[in-house]
Design a protein around this motif. Structure first.
Motif, PDB file in Angstrom:
ATOM      1  N   VAL A  90       0.845  -1.201   0.000  1.00  0.00           N
ATOM      2  CA  VAL A  90       0.000   0.000   0.000  1.00  0.00           C
ATOM      3  C   VAL A  90       0.879   1.249   0.000  1.00  0.00           C
ATOM      4  CG1 VAL A  90      -1.857   1.249   1.161  1.00  0.00           C
ATOM      5  CG2 VAL A  90      -1.771  -1.250   1.284  1.00  0.00           C
ATOM      6  N   PHE A  91       1.884   1.267   0.874  1.00  0.00           N
ATOM      7  CA  PHE A  91       2.811   2.402   0.905  1.00  0.00           C
ATOM      8  C   PHE A  91       3.458   2.604  -0.468  1.00  0.00           C
ATOM      9  CE2 PHE A  91       3.563   1.331   5.619  1.00  0.00           C
ATOM     10  CZ  PHE A  91       2.599   2.230   6.024  1.00  0.00           C
ATOM     11  N   ALA A 123      -1.593  13.239   2.525  1.00  0.00           N
ATOM     12  CA  ALA A 123      -0.861  12.345   3.422  1.00  0.00           C
ATOM     13  C   ALA A 123       0.623  12.302   3.087  1.00  0.00           C
ATOM     14  CB  ALA A 123      -1.449  10.937   3.350  1.00  0.00           C
ATOM     15  N   ILE A 124       1.144  13.354   2.448  1.00  0.00           N
ATOM     16  CA  ILE A 124       2.531  13.313   1.980  1.00  0.00           C
ATOM     17  C   ILE A 124       3.516  13.094   3.116  1.00  0.00           C
ATOM     18  CG2 ILE A 124       2.680  15.846   2.049  1.00  0.00           C
ATOM     19  CD1 ILE A 124       4.562  13.388  -0.267  1.00  0.00           C
ATOM     20  N   ALA A 129       6.700   6.701   5.885  1.00  0.00           N
ATOM     21  CA  ALA A 129       6.557   5.261   5.678  1.00  0.00           C
ATOM     22  C   ALA A 129       7.647   4.713   4.762  1.00  0.00           C
ATOM     23  CB  ALA A 129       5.181   4.953   5.091  1.00  0.00           C
ATOM     24  N   LEU A 130       8.136   5.546   3.835  1.00  0.00           N
ATOM     25  CA  LEU A 130       9.162   5.092   2.906  1.00  0.00           C
ATOM     26  C   LEU A 130      10.466   4.721   3.619  1.00  0.00           C
ATOM     27  CD1 LEU A 130       8.721   7.558  -0.104  1.00  0.00           C
ATOM     28  CD2 LEU A 130       8.021   5.166   0.042  1.00  0.00           C
ATOM     29  N   GLN A 179      12.595   2.364   0.632  1.00  0.00           N
ATOM     30  CA  GLN A 179      13.677   3.333   0.489  1.00  0.00           C
ATOM     31  C   GLN A 179      14.234   3.303  -0.931  1.00  0.00           C
ATOM     32  OE1 GLN A 179      16.465   2.334   3.567  1.00  0.00           O
ATOM     33  NE2 GLN A 179      15.332   3.395   5.163  1.00  0.00           N
ATOM     34  N   ALA A 180      14.339   2.094  -1.480  1.00  0.00           N
ATOM     35  CA  ALA A 180      14.852   1.946  -2.845  1.00  0.00           C
ATOM     36  C   ALA A 180      13.936   2.636  -3.846  1.00  0.00           C
ATOM     37  CB  ALA A 180      15.008   0.470  -3.193  1.00  0.00           C
TER      38      ALA A 180
END
Length: 203
Positions: free
Chosen positions: A56-57, A105-106, A112-113, A120-121
C-alpha cells in the motif's frame, strides 16, 4: 494499477482509505485489516490487491512520484539553454511544493518510505530519475563536467531538498515561506557551481 475499470476503482477506494488512516494515525495505523474495516471490503479482497501494508505504501508513493516526475518533465525551460536557469530552478521547486500540497498524506507517506529497504529503494529510484533531468539541464548549459558527475551532483541536491522539504511540512505558514526561500537559495548556490559561466550558458 489493474486494467479493468472495476478493479481500478477498488484500488482507488483502498488508497483513499489508506490516506485517511495515515492522516489519522500515521504509518502504524495503516494495516490490511484496518483497510478492510474502513472500506467495508472483506480482508481477502484487500489482500487480492495489496498483500501487505508495504504494498500500500509503495502504491501511494508511486502515485505521488509519477505526478511529481510528470510535472517536472513538463518544465521545458529546464532543457532550454537560453532560459533563465534560476527562474527554472524556482519553478521546479514550486512544482515540488505544489505536488506535495495536493497529497494530503505526503508527510506520512514519506515517513513510511523509511520503514523498509524496498520502500527506500523506491524513493532513491525516483530521486535518481529527477536528478537525471537536472543533470541534462546542466549539461545543455555547458557545465564543465561529465554527465555522470552532473548526475551525482544533482542526486545529492535532490536528496537534500527532499529532506529539507520534509522538515518544512512540519512548520506553519510563515515558517514554511521562509524555509522555501532558503531552499531556493540553497539550490541556486549549489547549481551555480556546476554551470559554466558566461552569457551564453546562464540564460
Amino acid at each position: 494499477m489493474p486494467v479493468q475499470a472495476r478493479a481500478r476503482k477498488t484500488v482507488e477506494v483502498l488508497l483513499a482509505a489508506a490516506r485517511e488512516l495515515l492522516i489519522e494515525g500515521g504509518p502504524e495505523a495503516l494495516t490490511t485489516s484496518g483497510l478492510a474495516a474502513r472500506t467495508g471490503l472483506h480482508v481477502r479482497n484487500v489482500y487480492r490487491y495489496f498483500p501487505n501494508r508495504n504494498a500500500v505504501f509503495a502504491a501511494l508513493a508511486e502515485q505521488f512520484n509519477q505526478r511529481l516526475e510528470t510535472e517536472l518533465s513538463a518544465l521545458s525551460g529546464l532543457l532550454d539553454p537560453t532560459a533563465d536557469w534560476r527562474a527554472e530552478v524556482q519553478k521546479a521547486i514550486g512544482v515540488l511544493v505544489m505536488v506535495g500540497a495536493h497529497e494530503p498524506a505526503i508527510r506520512q507517506i514519506r515517513a513510511a518510505l523509511q520503514t523498509s529497504p524496498e520502500l527506500q529503494a523506491m524513493e532513491v529510484a525516483s530521486d535518481k530519475r529527477i536528478a537525471t533531468l537536472i543533470a541534462q539541464a546542466l549539461h545543455v548549459r555547458g557545465a564543465p563536467a561529465s554527465l555522470e558527475t552532473l548526475e551525482v551532483r544533482a542526486f545529492v541536491l535532490v536528496s537534500a531538498l527532499g529532506a529539507v522539504l520534509d522538515r518544512m511540512l512540519l512548520c506553519d505558514g510563515d515558517q514554511q515561506r521562509l524555509m522555501l526561500e532558503e531552499i531556493e537559495s540553497m539550490a541556486e548556490t549549489y547549481l551555480a557551481k556546476s554551470i559554466a559561466r558566461g552569457p551564453s550558458t546562464l540564460g
